[in-house]
Write a protein that holds these residues in place. Structure first.
Motif, PDB file in Angstrom:
ATOM      1  N   VAL A   1       0.823  -1.209   0.000  1.00 55.14           N
ATOM      2  CA  VAL A   1       0.000   0.000   0.000  1.00 55.14           C
ATOM      3  C   VAL A   1       0.862   1.266   0.000  1.00 55.14           C
ATOM      4  N   VAL A   2       1.917   1.310   0.826  1.00 57.86           N
ATOM      5  CA  VAL A   2       2.748   2.525   0.850  1.00 57.86           C
ATOM      6  C   VAL A   2       3.511   2.683  -0.469  1.00 57.86           C
ATOM      7  N   ALA A   3       3.863   1.557  -1.103  1.00 53.03           N
ATOM      8  CA  ALA A   3       4.511   1.634  -2.422  1.00 53.03           C
ATOM      9  C   ALA A   3       3.576   2.272  -3.434  1.00 53.03           C
ATOM     10  N   LEU A   4       2.308   1.907  -3.365  1.00 54.06           N
ATOM     11  CA  LEU A   4       1.317   2.458  -4.284  1.00 54.06           C
ATOM     12  C   LEU A   4       1.074   3.937  -4.002  1.00 54.06           C
ATOM     13  N   ILE A   5       1.023   4.313  -2.726  1.00 57.28           N
ATOM     14  CA  ILE A   5       0.834   5.714  -2.360  1.00 57.28           C
ATOM     15  C   ILE A   5       1.998   6.554  -2.888  1.00 57.28           C
ATOM     16  N   ASP A   6       3.220   6.065  -2.700  1.00 59.05           N
ATOM     17  CA  ASP A   6       4.405   6.792  -3.175  1.00 59.05           C
ATOM     18  C   ASP A   6       4.368   6.971  -4.690  1.00 59.05           C
ATOM     19  N   LEU A   7       3.948   5.930  -5.393  1.00 52.57           N
ATOM     20  CA  LEU A   7       3.873   5.996  -6.849  1.00 52.57           C
ATOM     21  C   LEU A   7       2.772   6.952  -7.306  1.00 52.57           C
ATOM     22  N   LEU A   8       1.592   6.863  -6.683  1.00 48.68           N
ATOM     23  CA  LEU A   8       0.467   7.712  -7.079  1.00 48.68           C
ATOM     24  C   LEU A   8       0.771   9.186  -6.816  1.00 48.68           C
ATOM     25  N   TYR A   9       1.480   9.475  -5.732  1.00 44.37           N
ATOM     26  CA  TYR A   9       1.827  10.868  -5.431  1.00 44.37           C
ATOM     27  C   TYR A   9       2.592  11.484  -6.592  1.00 44.37           C
ATOM     28  N   GLN A  10       3.488  10.703  -7.191  1.00 41.14           N
ATOM     29  CA  GLN A  10       4.382  11.245  -8.205  1.00 41.14           C
ATOM     30  C   GLN A  10       3.690  11.565  -9.529  1.00 41.14           C
ATOM     31  N   PHE A  11       2.451  11.156  -9.690  1.00 37.12           N
ATOM     32  CA  PHE A  11       1.728  11.432 -10.922  1.00 37.12           C
ATOM     33  C   PHE A  11       1.598  12.933 -11.173  1.00 37.12           C
ATOM     34  N   TRP A  12       1.157  13.665 -10.190  1.00 36.65           N
ATOM     35  CA  TRP A  12       0.779  15.070 -10.400  1.00 36.65           C
ATOM     36  C   TRP A  12       1.973  15.994 -10.630  1.00 36.65           C
ATOM     37  N   VAL A  13       3.195  15.553 -10.278  1.00 34.90           N
ATOM     38  CA  VAL A  13       4.351  16.438 -10.417  1.00 34.90           C
ATOM     39  C   VAL A  13       4.871  16.489 -11.853  1.00 34.90           C
ATOM     40  N   HIS A  14       4.315  15.664 -12.738  1.00 34.15           N
ATOM     41  CA  HIS A  14       4.753  15.649 -14.140  1.00 34.15           C
ATOM     42  C   HIS A  14       3.906  16.620 -14.963  1.00 34.15           C
TER      43      HIS A  14
ATOM     44  N   HIS B   1      10.654  18.427  -9.995  1.00 35.26           N
ATOM     45  CA  HIS B   1      10.736  17.250 -10.854  1.00 35.26           C
ATOM     46  C   HIS B   1      11.000  17.625 -12.308  1.00 35.26           C
ATOM     47  N   ARG B   2      10.592  18.821 -12.710  1.00 38.06           N
ATOM     48  CA  ARG B   2      10.979  19.293 -14.048  1.00 38.06           C
ATOM     49  C   ARG B   2      12.501  19.340 -14.149  1.00 38.06           C
ATOM     50  N   ALA B   3      13.137  19.844 -13.104  1.00 39.14           N
ATOM     51  CA  ALA B   3      14.599  19.897 -13.094  1.00 39.14           C
ATOM     52  C   ALA B   3      15.188  18.484 -13.180  1.00 39.14           C
ATOM     53  N   HIS B   4      14.547  17.544 -12.508  1.00 40.40           N
ATOM     54  CA  HIS B   4      15.036  16.162 -12.539  1.00 40.40           C
ATOM     55  C   HIS B   4      14.998  15.577 -13.952  1.00 40.40           C
ATOM     56  N   HIS B   5      13.961  15.889 -14.712  1.00 40.03           N
ATOM     57  CA  HIS B   5      13.795  15.319 -16.054  1.00 40.03           C
ATOM     58  C   HIS B   5      14.609  16.053 -17.117  1.00 40.03           C
ATOM     59  N   ALA B   6      15.235  17.159 -16.754  1.00 43.54           N
ATOM     60  CA  ALA B   6      15.931  17.984 -17.752  1.00 43.54           C
ATOM     61  C   ALA B   6      17.294  17.409 -18.121  1.00 43.54           C
ATOM     62  N   VAL B   7      17.708  17.670 -19.367  1.00 38.12           N
ATOM     63  CA  VAL B   7      19.022  17.215 -19.841  1.00 38.12           C
ATOM     64  C   VAL B   7      20.048  18.358 -19.847  1.00 38.12           C
ATOM     65  N   ASN B   8      19.650  19.551 -19.427  1.00 45.65           N
ATOM     66  CA  ASN B   8      20.595  20.665 -19.290  1.00 45.65           C
ATOM     67  C   ASN B   8      21.716  20.262 -18.328  1.00 45.65           C
ATOM     68  N   ASP B   9      22.921  20.754 -18.590  1.00 48.05           N
ATOM     69  CA  ASP B   9      24.083  20.387 -17.767  1.00 48.05           C
ATOM     70  C   ASP B   9      23.822  20.572 -16.274  1.00 48.05           C
ATOM     71  N   LYS B  10      23.254  21.708 -15.905  1.00 48.76           N
ATOM     72  CA  LYS B  10      23.127  22.041 -14.490  1.00 48.76           C
ATOM     73  C   LYS B  10      22.128  21.146 -13.753  1.00 48.76           C
ATOM     74  N   TYR B  11      21.190  20.547 -14.498  1.00 48.09           N
ATOM     75  CA  TYR B  11      20.136  19.764 -13.862  1.00 48.09           C
ATOM     76  C   TYR B  11      20.432  18.270 -13.814  1.00 48.09           C
ATOM     77  N   LEU B  12      21.465  17.812 -14.490  1.00 47.20           N
ATOM     78  CA  LEU B  12      21.685  16.369 -14.616  1.00 47.20           C
ATOM     79  C   LEU B  12      21.836  15.701 -13.250  1.00 47.20           C
ATOM     80  N   ASP B  13      21.119  14.589 -13.089  1.00 48.52           N
ATOM     81  CA  ASP B  13      21.260  13.727 -11.906  1.00 48.52           C
ATOM     82  C   ASP B  13      20.986  14.472 -10.607  1.00 48.52           C
TER      83      ASP B  13
END
Length: 422
Positions: free
Chosen positions: A156-169, A189-201
């Motif tokens: 259940v907590v795994a599902l809650i963690d996953l469902l939370y992440q939906f809205w940040v995209h 999370h936009r920064a996380h998905h970016a390929v710009n040098d400063k945002y990587l990883d």
């Protein structure tokens, strides 16, 4: 119906309502945050990940339950609120490290890359999930089993963690002040998905961004350097099977070409992009260009509409598959899964605008009509009503006629000098 199934049942229609709302708000704001082929590809990968989960769930959850039974240090009660709250915190902590390693270890990136391949950033991107993450991802949650968190709490907590992440995209929600400093948010999370040098990883947190602040991986979104989405080795395909396989294949090729056995092994555990010196010298790859033209083959309105309708039908079949999964015989279950995965792959070829996609799609329609016509059933449903069989045939025939008209139109456009991919 268990709690997990209840949550999923309620969440799924909410997802699609929110996707429709995001699309509407984007239109009203004059923003192009959706492209139909990209959205279909993301959702198709989400469907495939759920199909894979049907087969892998018994293994991964079985391992977790066995570890709780044999290695748990404590016997934690499911009736305690603190057990549930602490389980969510511990799960999110484990997720941070899985997510971080998914960007820092090549074999884990090979699975996680699927989630990052889209060059759009919208709510369908949230549903773009890997089919191979099950291979190693479960290892990161075994500490919860050793601590004694019961299986039902973990699920259940795994599902809650996953469902939370939906809205940040989404690109449509801006900065949220103090919230951005504590929780994973759209901006973070936009920064996380970016390929710009400063945002990587950066910004790996699932619910809490505090983990990133604690371990030095946090970065704020910078308006002067807007995030550019995708990966540094762009997929450039709508094929969901290739999306899951691309990094594994590239790594296997480099491992094969490496002269030293040490490098053949290291390439799997080194960071993504690392290549043995001899391999990089003999098989150079072009430098990443952040200003590259995005992958977006041009489709006619007719072909776009056709693809959306066919995907909607396949999505309905996917829901039907998940509903039947517990009751289907193994052979029917595997057959239905293969049919759906191959159908979504054919749709990917069609949305790339390839000539071969038309032929493959026609073959898919013929198979779709032939199964109920010849067997009188449909993957575990032994006997279909004659009206339902007629409906299958009618959909297949109408789809084939529309497809033929679209193929002739595409051929005509090619004859007038508009190139159609081969």
């Amino acid at each position: 119906m268990n709690m997990q199934e209840i949550i999923i049942t309620w969440a799924t229609p909410v997802f699609f309502v929110l996707i429709a709302l995001e699309l509407l708000v984007a239109k009203l704001r004059g923003r192009a945050v959706y492209h139909s082929s990209d959205a279909i590809n993301s959702l198709a990968l989400g469907v495939i990940s759920q199909i894979v989960a049907v087969f892998s769930k018994l293994l991964t959850l079985g391992i977790y339950a066995w570890c709780v039974q044999h290695f748990a240090l404590f016997s934690l009660p499911t009736s305690s609120v603190w057990v549930w709250v602490s389980a969510l915190l511990v799960y999110d902590f484990c997720y941070y490290w899985l997510h971080r390693c998914g960007h820092e270890v090549n074999v884990l990136w090979a699975a996680h890359v699927v989630h990052h391949q889209s060059e759009d950033y919208n709510l369908t991107t949230a549903l773009r999930q890997t089919g191979s993450g099950v291979l190693l991802g479960w290892l990161f949650y075994l500490p919860m089993a050793i601590l004694g968190y019961p299986l039902e709490v973990f699920v259940v907590v795994a599902l809650i963690d996953l469902l939370y992440q939906f809205w940040v995209h989404t690109e449509l929600v801006g900065r949220l002040g103090w919230f951005d400093r504590v929780f994973c948010s759209p901006s973070n999370h936009r920064a996380h998905h970016a390929v710009n040098d400063k945002y990587l990883d950066r910004n790996y947190g699932g619910i809490l961004i505090l983990w990133d602040r604690l371990f030095g991986t946090f970065i704020e979104e910078d308006d002067s350097d807007p995030p550019v989405f995708g990966t540094r080795s762009p997929l450039r395909s709508w094929n969901p099977l290739w999306a899951n396989a691309e990094v594994y294949w590239a790594t296997l090729k480099d491992a094969w070409h490496a002269r030293r056995w040490r490098d053949k092994l290291l390439i799997w555990v080194k960071p993504p992009g690392w290549r043995p010196a001899d391999v990089a010298a003999r098989f150079p790859k072009p430098e990443f260009d952040i200003r590259r033209e995005r992958f977006l083959p041009t489709l006619s309105r007719g072909l776009t509409a056709y693809s959306l309708v066919q995907f909607a039908l396949l999505l309905a079949m996917g829901v039907h598959f998940l509903d039947l999964a517990k009751h289907l015989p193994a052979l029917s279950l595997v057959g239905y899964a293969v049919f759906l995965v191959l159908s979504l792959t054919v749709l990917g070829a069609l949305t790339e605008g390839r000539r071969s996609g038309f032929a493959l799609e026609l073959a898919r329609l013929l198979v779709t009509a032939a199964i109920p016509l010849l067997s009188g059933g449909w993957f575990g449903v032994a006997h279909l009503d004659i009206v339902v069989i007629g409906l299958f045939l009618a959909i297949a025939v109408v789809s084939a006629l529309v497809l033929g008209w679209l193929a002739l139109s595409a051929h005509s456009e090619a004859g007038n000098g508009k190139a159609i991919p081969g």
